[in-house]
Design a protein around this motif. Structure first.
Motif, mmCIF file in Angstrom:
data_model
loop_
_atom_site.group_PDB
_atom_site.id
_atom_site.type_symbol
_atom_site.label_atom_id
_atom_site.label_comp_id
_atom_site.label_asym_id
_atom_site.label_seq_id
_atom_site.Cartn_x
_atom_site.Cartn_y
_atom_site.Cartn_z
ATOM 1 N N THR A 87 26.964 -0.245 24.953
ATOM 2 C CA THR A 87 26.896 0.812 25.770
ATOM 3 C C THR A 87 25.669 1.096 26.436
ATOM 4 O O THR A 87 24.628 1.489 25.367
ATOM 5 C CB THR A 87 27.834 2.183 25.191
ATOM 6 O OG1 THR A 87 29.053 1.784 24.802
ATOM 7 C CG2 THR A 87 28.091 3.001 26.347
ATOM 8 N N GLU A 94 25.304 2.665 29.628
ATOM 9 C CA GLU A 94 25.147 3.742 30.645
ATOM 10 C C GLU A 94 26.213 4.595 30.085
ATOM 11 O O GLU A 94 27.206 4.460 29.330
ATOM 12 C CB GLU A 94 25.666 2.792 31.785
ATOM 13 C CG GLU A 94 24.991 2.236 32.780
ATOM 14 C CD GLU A 94 25.554 1.933 34.036
ATOM 15 O OE1 GLU A 94 24.746 2.283 35.120
ATOM 16 O OE2 GLU A 94 26.645 1.461 34.206
ATOM 17 N N ARG A 95 26.230 5.988 30.854
ATOM 18 C CA ARG A 95 27.179 7.035 30.500
ATOM 19 C C ARG A 95 28.618 6.456 30.930
ATOM 20 O O ARG A 95 28.487 5.683 32.007
ATOM 21 C CB ARG A 95 26.735 8.144 31.196
ATOM 22 C CG ARG A 95 26.817 8.404 32.638
ATOM 23 C CD ARG A 95 26.562 9.570 32.934
ATOM 24 N NE ARG A 95 27.392 10.672 32.912
ATOM 25 C CZ ARG A 95 28.582 10.696 33.684
ATOM 26 N NH1 ARG A 95 28.773 9.734 34.609
ATOM 27 N NH2 ARG A 95 29.460 11.622 33.804
ATOM 28 N N LYS A 96 29.543 6.798 30.171
ATOM 29 C CA LYS A 96 30.898 6.636 30.615
ATOM 30 C C LYS A 96 31.667 7.847 30.500
ATOM 31 O O LYS A 96 31.421 8.835 29.620
ATOM 32 C CB LYS A 96 31.675 5.598 29.713
ATOM 33 C CG LYS A 96 31.166 3.967 30.012
ATOM 34 C CD LYS A 96 31.840 2.893 29.259
ATOM 35 C CE LYS A 96 31.421 1.853 28.876
ATOM 36 N NZ LYS A 96 31.189 1.920 27.510
ATOM 37 N N PRO A 140 25.037 6.193 25.434
ATOM 38 C CA PRO A 140 24.169 5.014 24.821
ATOM 39 C C PRO A 140 23.808 5.360 23.357
ATOM 40 O O PRO A 140 23.529 6.711 23.256
ATOM 41 C CB PRO A 140 23.002 4.479 25.571
ATOM 42 C CG PRO A 140 23.476 5.069 26.985
ATOM 43 C CD PRO A 140 24.329 6.227 26.750
ATOM 44 N N ASP A 190 17.974 3.171 27.742
ATOM 45 C CA ASP A 190 19.416 3.558 27.541
ATOM 46 C C ASP A 190 19.326 4.875 26.683
ATOM 47 O O ASP A 190 20.182 5.721 26.865
ATOM 48 C CB ASP A 190 20.196 2.348 27.048
ATOM 49 C CG ASP A 190 19.655 2.060 25.654
ATOM 50 O OD1 ASP A 190 18.312 2.020 25.300
ATOM 51 O OD2 ASP A 190 20.408 1.495 24.722
ATOM 52 N N ILE A 229 18.607 7.983 28.789
ATOM 53 C CA ILE A 229 20.201 8.485 29.235
ATOM 54 C C ILE A 229 20.633 9.473 28.413
ATOM 55 O O ILE A 229 20.937 10.693 28.697
ATOM 56 C CB ILE A 229 20.743 7.571 29.731
ATOM 57 C CG1 ILE A 229 20.311 6.364 30.833
ATOM 58 C CG2 ILE A 229 22.384 8.025 30.109
ATOM 59 C CD1 ILE A 229 21.268 5.187 31.115
ATOM 60 N N GLN A 244 19.646 15.837 33.084
ATOM 61 C CA GLN A 244 19.931 14.782 33.877
ATOM 62 C C GLN A 244 20.388 15.364 35.320
ATOM 63 O O GLN A 244 21.040 16.416 35.425
ATOM 64 C CB GLN A 244 21.031 13.867 33.403
ATOM 65 C CG GLN A 244 21.746 12.955 34.235
ATOM 66 C CD GLN A 244 21.089 11.513 33.915
ATOM 67 O OE1 GLN A 244 20.106 11.629 33.046
ATOM 68 N NE2 GLN A 244 21.464 10.508 34.485
ATOM 69 N N MET A 293 21.344 -5.510 32.604
ATOM 70 C CA MET A 293 21.721 -4.398 32.250
ATOM 71 C C MET A 293 21.572 -3.754 30.559
ATOM 72 O O MET A 293 20.743 -2.957 30.521
ATOM 73 C CB MET A 293 23.072 -3.584 32.750
ATOM 74 C CG MET A 293 23.099 -3.414 34.298
ATOM 75 S SD MET A 293 24.863 -2.960 34.774
ATOM 76 C CE MET A 293 25.236 -1.363 34.232
ATOM 77 N N ARG A 331 18.382 -2.709 28.861
ATOM 78 C CA ARG A 331 17.591 -1.363 28.719
ATOM 79 C C ARG A 331 17.579 -0.986 27.112
ATOM 80 O O ARG A 331 16.804 -0.026 27.087
ATOM 81 C CB ARG A 331 18.858 -0.408 29.152
ATOM 82 C CG ARG A 331 18.870 -0.429 30.697
ATOM 83 C CD ARG A 331 20.139 0.475 31.333
ATOM 84 N NE ARG A 331 20.411 0.629 32.622
ATOM 85 C CZ ARG A 331 21.237 1.035 32.913
ATOM 86 N NH1 ARG A 331 21.968 2.023 32.377
ATOM 87 N NH2 ARG A 331 21.786 1.013 34.422
ATOM 88 N N ARG A 366 18.156 -2.984 41.196
ATOM 89 C CA ARG A 366 18.583 -1.737 40.498
ATOM 90 C C ARG A 366 17.767 -1.409 39.255
ATOM 91 O O ARG A 366 16.968 -0.199 38.939
ATOM 92 C CB ARG A 366 19.703 -1.549 40.398
ATOM 93 C CG ARG A 366 20.470 -0.144 40.294
ATOM 94 C CD ARG A 366 21.995 0.076 40.206
ATOM 95 N NE ARG A 366 22.312 -0.142 38.776
ATOM 96 C CZ ARG A 366 23.776 -0.460 38.611
ATOM 97 N NH1 ARG A 366 24.594 -0.593 39.599
ATOM 98 N NH2 ARG A 366 24.091 -0.544 37.427
ATOM 99 N N GLU A 367 17.588 -2.349 38.350
ATOM 100 C CA GLU A 367 16.900 -1.984 37.001
ATOM 101 C C GLU A 367 15.340 -2.042 37.025
ATOM 102 O O GLU A 367 14.929 -1.597 36.225
ATOM 103 C CB GLU A 367 17.324 -3.101 36.198
ATOM 104 C CG GLU A 367 18.918 -3.111 35.509
ATOM 105 C CD GLU A 367 19.379 -1.798 35.167
ATOM 106 O OE1 GLU A 367 18.780 -1.461 34.239
ATOM 107 O OE2 GLU A 367 20.184 -1.286 35.635
#
Lengths: 62, 627
Positions: free
Chosen positions: B42, B44-46, B64, B75, B78, B87, B353, B356, B591-592
């Protein structure tokens, strides 16, 4: 142009329009809205931003 | 949804990497987020939601993994930003679920102590209790709860055990405390003394609450004596990889033949119902030929993912990363780069991704730039098609066959070229020190049948969705370009040469002729930027339109074998190993890296490399008599 040709060309046009719209929403809307915001066109930026889908997920994976 | 709705209780899952947060998230929400037995799944936030029996709406945030709020990687940042309420567009969580791996409390409790200093409502979730019991650990929950001053819930997330108690405790906590007030919370970097005190608190708590009922060498350690051995471990890794590629060719043959027959049958049925004309040509030569030529490869794609999921779920993937650390060190990267690179075997997008988790910016960018060189699953149909058409399936040694070995060598070529590029990048524009690898190796587990089934169903859905969207679209558009304008009557030149596709192809041809490509390959390469396997659909459409007499009855492989030389096929294979034929990868790189410069550089260097590689391959092959 016979009826088969008319239907075939119609399908091609539909597919073309759909793919242009999808490409715009997927890849162009987000940077364009940021650019418009920088230029000061806030209303246009919001309008374009509404067309942006949620953060793209890769096609081969989740 | 819950970002804006005020009446929803927001609960965040916080814990070390690979402690089962995503499994807990899935168990609570009924979600299907990807779970893996290695750290860094993980990044990213889910978000998911549930409604309790009493009607309380709860939004669950999966974050994460991190070992501390003193974060090092993007990560982890986040996680800290969300936990502290920093955030943008994100309300601070009302309750923090501190998820810990019950078998590794000594590593996990430090973060729990840190979370408690924030003054937020915290619940301790002792996950993987089944493994803790199996390892002979006796945990005293009441002592843990008393000493920490918070409720403790034992769970086995993969089996959904303890979920009812957990939800009840969340409800109780939401009623006990006024949990929705502060918009952010303060945190300051702990000093050395504070960290020392935290460690001694962890030791003291473990002494009080934990007993080892049995002491034995865990079977994980016994297996690791072989699997992590510098020689035998590497040998085993090679055997596993050769086995995978050999099996992809052998085991997928029967389902592939069945799909082929289905496609031919379907096109014959369509031909019966629609009379001769452009509509029939669009459906048979455009749609069925284009989409069908890619769908045939579904069994191979599924087999590849079956093996990858088993390796991930069993815990072997982290061992592969550990084994590769020495090799990575030689190119200036560390083992942390291995997980993103291994993820890129499925697709470069999650691979990019996953970088991170890499602390150093230069290492991260180097890994991003080489990730697309790892052979993703989208290349598999292209490799399979060309290998089946041009490489004889003869036995090389024992069960090893030439086609499987060629496939393995293409994967190996991707890895070797990635390492070579990494050496160049790390000694020039992204120069930097080699960091030390600190990596937690997960315990071995039997792969979960549920995880594997969910993974395979999702991969099939995604593959078929892509066939039904991107490939279908390209096939229809390319059919038009290959069919119009029509050739004049009594023309002696093939009609396709008059078409838009033919004209575009002739413009491209002078640039690609030196690498052995004809104009049809050039035309197929352009839509191939949408996704690599689209190239096959495009080739199928162009060849089907050119040869309307046979349509899809004569399969693409046989048509290519007649039209191309082996040198051209080898050159195209090398092109596909090295070229960046993927718009999604470029978009995620943008994006990254927050810059257009890096994706532009990626596209340029990979295209240049691919051109050089194909040029050399083609001319060497011609010299060897394969032209």
């Amino acid at each position: 142009m016979n009826y088969q040709e008319e239907i075939a060309i119609g399908i091609v046009l539909l597919v073309l329009l759909r793919s242009i719209s999808k490409f715009f929403r997927e890849y162009l809307a987000a940077p364009l809205s940021i650019y418009l915001l920088k230029l000061g066109y806030v209303k246009w930026a919001i309008w374009v931003r509404k067309k942006t889908p949620p953060p793209s997920v890769c096609l081969n994976c989740k | 949804m819950s970002k804006l709705e005020p009446n929803i209780l927001r609960v965040a899952l916080v814990g070390n990497p690979n402690c089962g947060k995503t499994a807990l998230f899935n168990a609570l929400t009924g979600g299907r987020a990807k779970v893996g037995n290695y750290p860094g799944v993980t990044v990213e936030r889910k978000e998911g939601s549930l409604v309790t029996l009493s009607g309380l709406k709860i939004s669950i945030l999966d974050l994460p993994g991190t070992y501390s709020l003193d974060v090092k990687t993007p990560d982890e940042l986040i996680t800290r930003d969300i936990v502290l309420g920093n955030q943008i567009d994100e309300k601070i969580p009302d309750i923090l679920l501190a998820v810990v791996d019950a078998t590794h409390l000594e590593r996990s409790l430090g973060l729990v102590f840190e979370l408690l200093t924030l003054g937020r409502p915290v619940l301790l979730v002792l996950n993987m209790m089944d493994l803790a019991k199996k390892n002979g650990l006796d945990l005293n929950f009441s002592i843990l709860a008393h000493e920490l001053g918070i409720s403790v819930v034992p769970t086995v997330a993969t089996r959904k055990e303890g979920m009812a108690e957990l939800i009840l405790k969340i409800e109780n906590l939401s009623l006990q405390k006024n949990v929705s007030l502060p918009f952010s919370t303060s945190w300051k970097k702990p000093g050395l003394d504070e960290i020392r005190k935290r460690f001694s608190d962890v030791d003291r708590l473990l002494d009080l609450s934990t007993r080892h009922l049995t002491y034995s060498v865990a079977w994980t350690d016994r297996i690791d004596q072989v699997v992590l051995h510098p020689f035998w471990g590497t040998f085993l890794l090679l055997v596993v990889l050769v086995f995978i590629f050999q099996s992809i060719f052998t085991w997928a043959q029967i389902p592939m033949d069945l799909i082929k027959s289905g496609i031919i049958f379907f096109s014959n049925v369509v031909a019966i119902f629609i009379g001769e004309g452009p509509l029939k040509s669009l459906i048979v030569d455009g749609v069925i030929a284009g989409v069908g030529s890619v769908v045939i490869f579904l069994p191979q794609i599924l087999l590849l993912f079956l093996f990858l999921l088993i390796l991930e779920d069993s815990g072997y993937m982290s061992r592969a990363a550990f084994l590769m650390d020495r090799l990575m060190g030689k190119v200036g990267l560390n083992g942390r780069a291995v997980i993103p690179l291994l993820s890129s075997f499925a697709c470069a997008v999650p691979g990019v991704m996953a970088t991170r988790t890499i602390e150093n910016r230069r290492d991260r960018f180097t890994t991003i730039l080489i990730a697309p060189l790892m052979t993703c699953s989208a290349r598999l149909p292209v490799y399979s098609l060309l290998i089946a058409a041009f490489i004889p399936n003869k036995v090389v040694f024992g069960p090893l066959r030439l086609q499987g070995l060629v496939m393995f060598s293409l994967y190996l070529a991707g890895i070797v070229s990635a390492l070579c590029v990494a050496i160049i990048l790390k000694s020039t524009i992204l120069k930097g020190k080699k960091p030390i690898l600190l990596m937690e190796l997960p315990s071995y587990k039997w792969p979960s049948l549920r995880n594997i089934c969910i993974g395979l169903i999702e991969k099939s859905q995604l593959f078929l969705k892509r066939a039904g969207t991107v490939i279908l679209t390209v096939s229809v558009l390319l059919w038009f370009l290959a069919s119009y304008p029509k050739a004049p009557a009594h023309s002696t030149v093939p009609p396709i040469s008059y078409s838009y596709a033919g004209q575009i192809g002739k413009i491209i041809e002078p640039w690609i002729r030196p690498i052995g490509f004809n104009w049809k390959i050039g035309v197929a390469l352009i839509p191939g930027f949408a996704a690599r396997e689209v190239m096959i659909g495009s080739l199928a459409t162009v060849y089907a339109v050119e040869d309307r007499e046979h349509g899809v009855a004569e399969l693409l492989g046989s048509k290519l074998a007649k039209d191309w030389s082996t040198a051209t096929a080898l050159s195209l294979l090398v092109w596909y190993v090295l070229a960046c034929q993927c718009f999604s990868t470029l978009a995620v790189t943008r994006r990254e890296t927050h810059s257009f410069r890096w994706p532009a550089f990626m596209l340029l260097y990979m295209t240049g490399l691919a051109y050089m590689g194909s040029y050399l391959t083609y001319h060497l092959s011609v010299k060897m008599g394969l032209g």
